[in-house]
Design a protein around this motif. Structure first.
Motif, short mmCIF file in Angstrom:
data_model
loop_
_atom_site.label_atom_id
_atom_site.label_comp_id
_atom_site.label_asym_id
_atom_site.label_seq_id
_atom_site.Cartn_x
_atom_site.Cartn_y
_atom_site.Cartn_z
N SER A 1 22.81 0.43 -2.70
CA SER A 1 22.93 -0.79 -1.88
C SER A 1 22.77 -0.47 -0.40
N ALA A 2 23.23 0.72 -0.01
CA ALA A 2 23.06 1.12 1.39
C ALA A 2 21.59 1.32 1.71
N MET A 3 20.83 1.91 0.75
CA MET A 3 19.39 2.10 0.96
C MET A 3 18.65 0.77 0.98
N ALA A 4 19.17 -0.19 0.22
CA ALA A 4 18.51 -1.50 0.15
C ALA A 4 18.46 -2.19 1.50
N GLY A 5 19.37 -1.81 2.39
CA GLY A 5 19.38 -2.39 3.73
C GLY A 5 18.13 -2.09 4.52
N ALA A 6 17.38 -1.07 4.08
CA ALA A 6 16.17 -0.68 4.81
C ALA A 6 15.01 -1.63 4.55
N VAL A 7 15.08 -2.41 3.46
CA VAL A 7 13.95 -3.29 3.12
C VAL A 7 14.41 -4.73 2.86
N GLY A 8 15.25 -5.23 3.73
CA GLY A 8 15.60 -6.63 3.65
C GLY A 8 16.89 -6.96 2.96
N GLY A 9 17.57 -5.94 2.42
CA GLY A 9 18.86 -6.19 1.80
C GLY A 9 19.94 -6.35 2.85
N GLU A 10 21.02 -7.00 2.47
CA GLU A 10 22.16 -7.11 3.37
C GLU A 10 23.16 -6.02 3.03
N GLY A 11 24.38 -6.18 3.46
CA GLY A 11 25.40 -5.18 3.16
C GLY A 11 25.61 -4.20 4.29
N LEU A 12 26.43 -3.21 4.01
CA LEU A 12 26.79 -2.23 5.04
C LEU A 12 25.59 -1.39 5.47
N GLY A 13 24.68 -1.11 4.53
CA GLY A 13 23.49 -0.34 4.89
C GLY A 13 22.64 -1.06 5.92
N SER A 14 22.45 -2.36 5.71
CA SER A 14 21.68 -3.17 6.65
C SER A 14 22.35 -3.21 8.02
N LYS A 15 23.67 -3.38 8.00
CA LYS A 15 24.41 -3.43 9.28
C LYS A 15 24.32 -2.10 10.01
N ALA A 16 24.41 -1.00 9.27
CA ALA A 16 24.33 0.32 9.90
C ALA A 16 22.97 0.55 10.55
N ILE A 17 21.90 0.09 9.87
CA ILE A 17 20.56 0.26 10.42
C ILE A 17 20.34 -0.63 11.63
N THR A 18 20.73 -1.92 11.50
CA THR A 18 20.45 -2.90 12.55
C THR A 18 21.31 -2.68 13.79
N GLN B 1 31.50 -8.85 6.82
CA GLN B 1 30.39 -9.47 6.12
C GLN B 1 29.59 -8.43 5.35
N GLY B 2 29.37 -7.28 5.96
CA GLY B 2 28.65 -6.21 5.27
C GLY B 2 29.36 -5.74 4.02
N THR B 3 30.70 -5.63 4.11
CA THR B 3 31.49 -5.21 2.95
C THR B 3 31.42 -6.24 1.84
N VAL B 4 31.56 -7.52 2.19
CA VAL B 4 31.48 -8.60 1.19
C VAL B 4 30.12 -8.59 0.50
N ASP B 5 29.05 -8.45 1.28
CA ASP B 5 27.70 -8.44 0.70
C ASP B 5 27.50 -7.22 -0.20
N THR B 6 28.00 -6.06 0.23
CA THR B 6 27.88 -4.85 -0.57
C THR B 6 28.61 -5.00 -1.90
N LEU B 7 29.85 -5.49 -1.86
CA LEU B 7 30.63 -5.66 -3.09
C LEU B 7 29.98 -6.68 -4.01
N TYR B 8 29.42 -7.73 -3.43
CA TYR B 8 28.73 -8.76 -4.21
C TYR B 8 27.54 -8.16 -4.96
N MET B 9 26.71 -7.41 -4.23
CA MET B 9 25.53 -6.80 -4.85
C MET B 9 25.93 -5.81 -5.93
N VAL B 10 26.89 -4.96 -5.61
CA VAL B 10 27.30 -3.91 -6.55
C VAL B 10 27.95 -4.51 -7.79
N LEU B 11 28.79 -5.53 -7.62
CA LEU B 11 29.47 -6.14 -8.76
C LEU B 11 28.47 -6.72 -9.76
N TRP B 12 27.56 -7.57 -9.27
CA TRP B 12 26.63 -8.22 -10.18
C TRP B 12 25.59 -7.25 -10.72
#
Length: 222
Positions: free
Chosen positions: A162-179, A12-23
């Motif tokens: 995108s990994a940094m975005a996980g620190a303030v409510g973003g999803e993706g691998l960064g969010s998963k790594a933090i949580t 799920q983190g990978t899908v969210d990361t690719l989605y954010m990065v693509l768009w």
């Protein structure tokens, strides 16, 4: 955490990361490409020389490049909420990701366009070519390998953002790594997340390098 527990989180983190990065990449290219071209055209000796426009655009781009992304991310929360309706989630993160990357990409575009042989531009001008024609027929095609390389670099930067975005409510691998990694002191999950991010960056770089080589080869044989 066992692998069976990690797998759905990583997927799920990978899908969210690719989605954010693509768009975010799409929006960045659409916004950064015209800015980069404008910086070249309005510069001294450019086809549309305009010192005021060039300085204003240059200052805006420089300010955008100088802001640390995590600060920009927080500062844009009201704007992101206005645009998307929320500042949480992968769709919301596309807004700050793109705004943070557009100035960076614009400078790369500027550098790529400046590398085009000015003699080709003068040749088209002498035949009565307009500025839009020169941009479409000379500048963009001749700079295409460098522009593809610029897109590749920008995508890699966006993966980091995108990994940094996980620190303030973003999803993706960064969010998963933090949580699930940092907050639960699960070093193994953190390491696996890092490996996945490295794999994504490596694949992007390989694809970008291949595309640049193919375009450069086609240019030499054309």
């Amino acid at each position: 955490m066992t692998w069976s527990e990690m797998q759905p989180l990583l997927e799920q983190g990978t899908v969210d990361t690719l989605y954010m990065v693509l768009w975010a990449t799409v929006v960045t290219v659409l916004g950064g490409l015209p800015l980069g071209i404008l910086l070249v055209l309005t510069d001294k000796g450019g086809l549309l020389q305009n010192t005021v426009v060039n300085k204003v655009v240059g200052v805006i781009v420089n300010i955008g490049r100088s802001l640390p992304f995590i600060i920009l991310l927080i500062a844009l929360i009201p704007f992101t909420t206005f645009v998307v309706g929320t500042f949480i989630g992968p769709t919301a993160m596309i807004v700050p990701l793109a705004i943070g990357a557009i100035p960076f990409f614009a400078r790369l575009v500027e550098t790529a366009i400046r590398e085009v042989d000015h003699g080709l531009v003068e040749a088209v001008q002498s035949m009565g070519g307009s500025v839009p024609t020169i941009v479409r027929k000379v500048l963009l095609p001749q700079a295409l390998p460098s522009l593809v390389s610029a897109v590749t670099t920008t995508v890699i930067v966006l993966v980091g953002y995108s990994a940094m975005a996980g620190a303030v409510g973003g999803e993706g691998l960064g969010s998963k790594a933090i949580t699930y990694g940092y907050q639960r002191f699960d070093t193994q999950f953190m390491l696996v997340t890092v490996v996945v991010l490295i794999a994504i960056v490596t694949v992007v770089q390989l694809i970008g390098d291949l595309a640049v080589r193919l375009l450069a080869r086609r240019g030499r044989t054309a």
